[in-house]
Design a protein around this motif. Structure first.
Motif, short mmCIF file in Angstrom:
data_model
loop_
_atom_site.label_atom_id
_atom_site.label_comp_id
_atom_site.label_asym_id
_atom_site.label_seq_id
_atom_site.Cartn_x
_atom_site.Cartn_y
_atom_site.Cartn_z
N ASP A 176 -0.23 -3.74 -5.70
CA ASP A 176 -0.43 -2.39 -5.20
C ASP A 176 -0.73 -2.42 -3.70
OD1 ASP A 176 -2.88 -3.52 -5.18
OD2 ASP A 176 -3.82 -2.12 -6.58
N GLU A 177 -1.00 -1.21 -3.16
CA GLU A 177 -1.23 -1.08 -1.73
C GLU A 177 -2.48 -1.85 -1.29
OE1 GLU A 177 0.60 0.35 0.56
OE2 GLU A 177 2.17 0.91 -0.86
N GLN A 221 1.76 -3.77 7.62
CA GLN A 221 2.59 -3.59 6.43
C GLN A 221 3.72 -2.63 6.76
OE1 GLN A 221 0.58 -1.81 3.13
NE2 GLN A 221 2.38 -1.73 1.83
N PRO A 227 5.94 0.28 6.21
CA PRO A 227 5.71 1.45 5.35
C PRO A 227 6.71 1.53 4.22
CG PRO A 227 5.60 2.06 7.68
CD PRO A 227 6.11 0.65 7.63
N GLY A 228 6.20 1.86 3.02
CA GLY A 228 7.05 2.06 1.86
C GLY A 228 7.60 0.78 1.28
N SER A 229 7.00 -0.37 1.54
CA SER A 229 7.51 -1.64 1.01
C SER A 229 6.35 -2.60 0.82
CB SER A 229 8.56 -2.24 1.96
OG SER A 229 7.95 -2.66 3.17
N ARG A 230 6.69 -3.79 0.27
CA ARG A 230 5.71 -4.86 0.11
C ARG A 230 6.00 -5.99 1.11
NH1 ARG A 230 6.54 -7.23 -4.61
NH2 ARG A 230 8.31 -6.00 -5.27
#
Length: 724
Positions: free
Chosen positions: A81-82, A156, A158-161
């Motif tokens: 998770d985030e 990080q 954005p919107g990805s790992r």
């Protein structure tokens, strides 16, 4: 300080401003070229900075030799998770990881990472003046880490790992090498953490497995001893001997009872045949007797001979008598054999009955033994459960131990991350960008030079002209002699601006009523401090129960300035008050707002700003302000009906809501005051009887009984002087 003739409305001469800029074009161009040259030289002098980036994808990874089931289980687990990704970002910036990278690349030997050792002269001066901490007081390792962190950026995507690692350096090779080294150290650290976890697991499992083996052996031994002591021997792995014996006896008893019933039925059939004299040769027991069969055959032969001889001999013939005597004897033998068969069947029934009785007795005895065995099985089951639990735990530990032992190799525990993009050596510098810097500096200098020129022209008074178009020279006078109250000069409005239509005039124009009039300046009327002063009006509003005040300034901005002074006086008296700028000129916004481009009422009505973003603090008091805004007034006034909801919300949050409408008329004000308890304030700093009488007559004719006159003068100067 320059100003204009008293009571003379002026305007800005845009043509004069343009002519002033054109007249000084050579100076402006020279300054612009000098600024461009300075910017170019500065950009060339600055050491170029290079930036490169490495990207890491955070994902669960299994070893290459993992079987399909383990891989599926790993893939079916929850994705990171985030918070997990954010934790990995912090781990990449940890001091231990940075120290390892610094030591591996020997960055402490590079001057770039220890500027304090070769400090500049300016830095030394600041240190001696105690305006800057001496960087040499910090340990060398800390100075290197600080310099490293300043050039590092971990974020990080954005919107990805995916995690990006940026590094800026004067050396392009170093700018690419450091992110790659950080990624390698990070993957090695993560893999090492897994190896350490597996090694720790094997060390912990070894003694636990040995203890469990002993416990399992002891538990199974107790089960065997309990079975032997209580006679609970198993027959087929699941059933004890007493239970199996009881099952066998029950089955045999059922069979014997069936045999007994069958024998009794057969005997009854034979008795019925004998007692009724019916033919018994149809019964199975009689038909199966060999003796009966032979006698039946002899009987049949004798009957055949008798039938043949009766056709040729008389009934008294000796031959017929002899055959009939033999036939009677044969039938007697058949009856005797039948009696024997009946006796045999009855004996079978008796034997079955005796067998059943014996089995009943055995069953009772075995049932008693089985009941005792059931009680003993309770303890046996408890021992077996304990043994099974210990055995299952042992098997689980053995599986975990084999897995942990198989992953003891460095290649068997990959990190839960992989590099998706490695940093490459940059060719072009990240900073400075010579062309953009020169262009921005040139344009900014050109604009600033033009603005300075126009401001100088405005302050000199040459760019101001009277509204009536006369060419008379604008006279200068001092706005305020008292230097302690500079704000009062603007409030009293020694320079009168032209009266601009109120924003509410757009509403009445849409209704087909053109009531905007240009009001001529009237002579000053001495104010009555007791009845019409700002302080008197403030005291009146404080005691009034109305929460909404509509302020109308027929003479324009000088009246709006007095309304601002009233608002500030109410705020200084502890009243929660907000002013809404509904004027056409936006003069209250100019006096109160920190920024003249702040979002305001027009932006709110057009839907281009949120309600909370339009409320601002007064720069000189505790009052609040909703400015005029930057959106088109006509488009905003199409949603004027929504002002009712806005005023309700503000009335619930503030003690008093003041709406400055400028030079508004009765028709426009009525759109704001439908079914409301309001106070109407006529802001006339310079009393003009014609305007006052006209407005009072119009408002009273429209049903407004409470219309309050307010004048400015020294009261306004004192209020704004205290605020300043």
């Amino acid at each position: 300080m320059s100003s204009v003739v008293r009571d003379q409305d002026v305007d800005i001469d845009l043509g004069q401003l343009a002519r002033a800029v054109w007249a000084r074009r050579l100076r402006i161009l020279t300054i612009t070229l000098v600024a461009a040259g300075v910017a170019f030289a500065g950009a060339k002098i600055i050491s170029p900075q290079y930036r490169s980036e490495t990207r890491i994808l955070i994902e669960p990874r299994a070893p290459a030799f993992a079987n399909t089931q383990q891989a599926n289980e790993a893939g079916a687990g929850p994705l990171m998770d985030e918070l997990n990704i954010a934790s990995q970002v912090q781990l990449l910036q940890s001091a231990d990881l940075l120290k390892k990278v610094i030591n591996d690349l020997k960055l402490y030997n590079l001057p770039e990472f220890d500027d304090a050792a070769n400090g500049s002269a300016m830095s030394s001066i600041l240190v001696k003046l105690h305006l800057k901490k001496n960087p040499m007081e910090n340990p060398p390792e800390e100075r290197v880490i600080d310099a490293f962190v300043e050039r590092l950026q971990v974020y990080q995507v954005p919107g990805s790992r995916v995690i990006g690692i940026n590094f800026t350096s004067k050396d392009p090779k170093l700018a690419a090498a450091i992110p790659n080294a950080m990624a390698n150290v990070y993957l090695s650290t993560q893999s090492g953490a897994k190896l350490a976890s597996n090694s720790e697991a094997t060390r912990w499992l070894e003694p636990e497995i040995e203890n469990l083996r002993q416990k399992v052996s002891e538990a199974e031994k107790k089960v065997a001893e309990y079975r032997t002591n209580h006679g609970l021997l198993q027959t087929n792995g699941t059933t004890t001997f007493p239970a199996q014996q009881l099952n066998d006896i029950s089955a045999e008893l059922t069979r014997v009872r069936g045999d007994k019933a069958n024998a009794e039925a057969r005997a009854q059939a034979v008795r019925n045949a004998l007692s009724s004299g019916e033919a018994s040769d149809t019964l199975p027991d009689i038909m199966s007797s060999q003796a009966i069969q032979r006698l039946k055959a002899t009987e049949s032969g004798l009957q055949s001979q008798i039938s043949d001889l009766q056709t040729s001999l008389l009934n008294s013939h000796p031959r017929l008598k002899s055959l009939r005597a033999q036939l009677s004897d044969i039938r007697g033998q058949i009856r005797q054999e039948t009696q024997k068969i009946l006796a045999s069947i009855e004996n079978e029934a008796k034997v079955a009955d005796l067998r059943a009785s014996e089995l009943e007795r055995q069953k009772d005895a075995v049932q008693a033994n089985s009941a005792r065995a059931g009680e003993d099985e309770v303890g046996l089951n408890a021992l077996e459960r304990e043994a099974n639990a210990q055995r299952q735990l042992l098997e689980t530990y053995l599986v975990r131990y084999r897995e942990a032992a198989s992953r003891a190799d460095s290649n068997s525990s990959p990190a839960d991350a992989r590099i998706v993009s490695r940093a490459i050596e940059p060719v072009d510098p990240y900073f400075p960008k010579v062309v953009p810097i020169v262009v921005v500096a040139t344009v900014a200098t050109l604009i600033l030079s033009a603005i300075v020129t126009m401001l100088a022209e405005l302050f000199s008074g040459r760019a101001l002209r009277p509204v009536d178009g006369s060419r008379d020279t604008v006279e200068a006078e001092t706005v305020a002699e008292d230097k302690n109250v500079p704000q009062a000069a603007s409030v009293v409005a020694a320079v009168r601006r032209p009266v601009q239509p109120s924003m509410l005039a757009v509403v009445t124009e849409n209704d087909g009523k053109d009531v905007i009039e240009e009001t001529a300046a009237a002579e000053e009327t001495p104010e009555d401090d007791n009845e019409f002063s700002i302080a008197s009006v403030a005291d009146y509003l404080t005691g009034s129960r109305a929460s909404l005040v509509i302020a109308i300034s027929p003479t324009g901005d000088n009246g709006s300035a007095v309304t601002v002074a009233l608002t500030r006086m109410l705020a200084n008296a502890g009243c929660r008050v907000i002013l809404i700028d509904m004027t056409g000129s936006g003069y209250p916004t100019e006096l109160m707002a920190e920024s003249q481009v702040a979002a305001g009422i027009t932006d709110l009505l057009c839907g281009e700003a949120a309600f909370g973003d339009t409320i601002h603090s007064d720069r000189l008091s505790d009052a609040h302000l909703i400015p005029q805004g930057q959106s088109d007034v006509r488009r905003a006034m199409r949603g004027v009906d929504r002002l009712s909801l806005l005023l309700d919300a503000l009335a619930a949050a503030y003690d008093l809501v003041v709406v400055e409408c400028g030079a508004a008329d009765v028709a426009g004000v009525s759109r704001l005051t439908r079914s409301r308890d309001v106070e109407i304030i006529l802001s006339l700093p310079e009393m003009e009887e014609t305007i006052f009488v006209t407005l009072m007559t119009e408002f009273q004719a429209a049903g407004y009984e409470r219309v309050v006159l307010m004048s400015g003068g020294e009261g306004a100067e004192q209020v704004l002087g205290q605020a300043a």
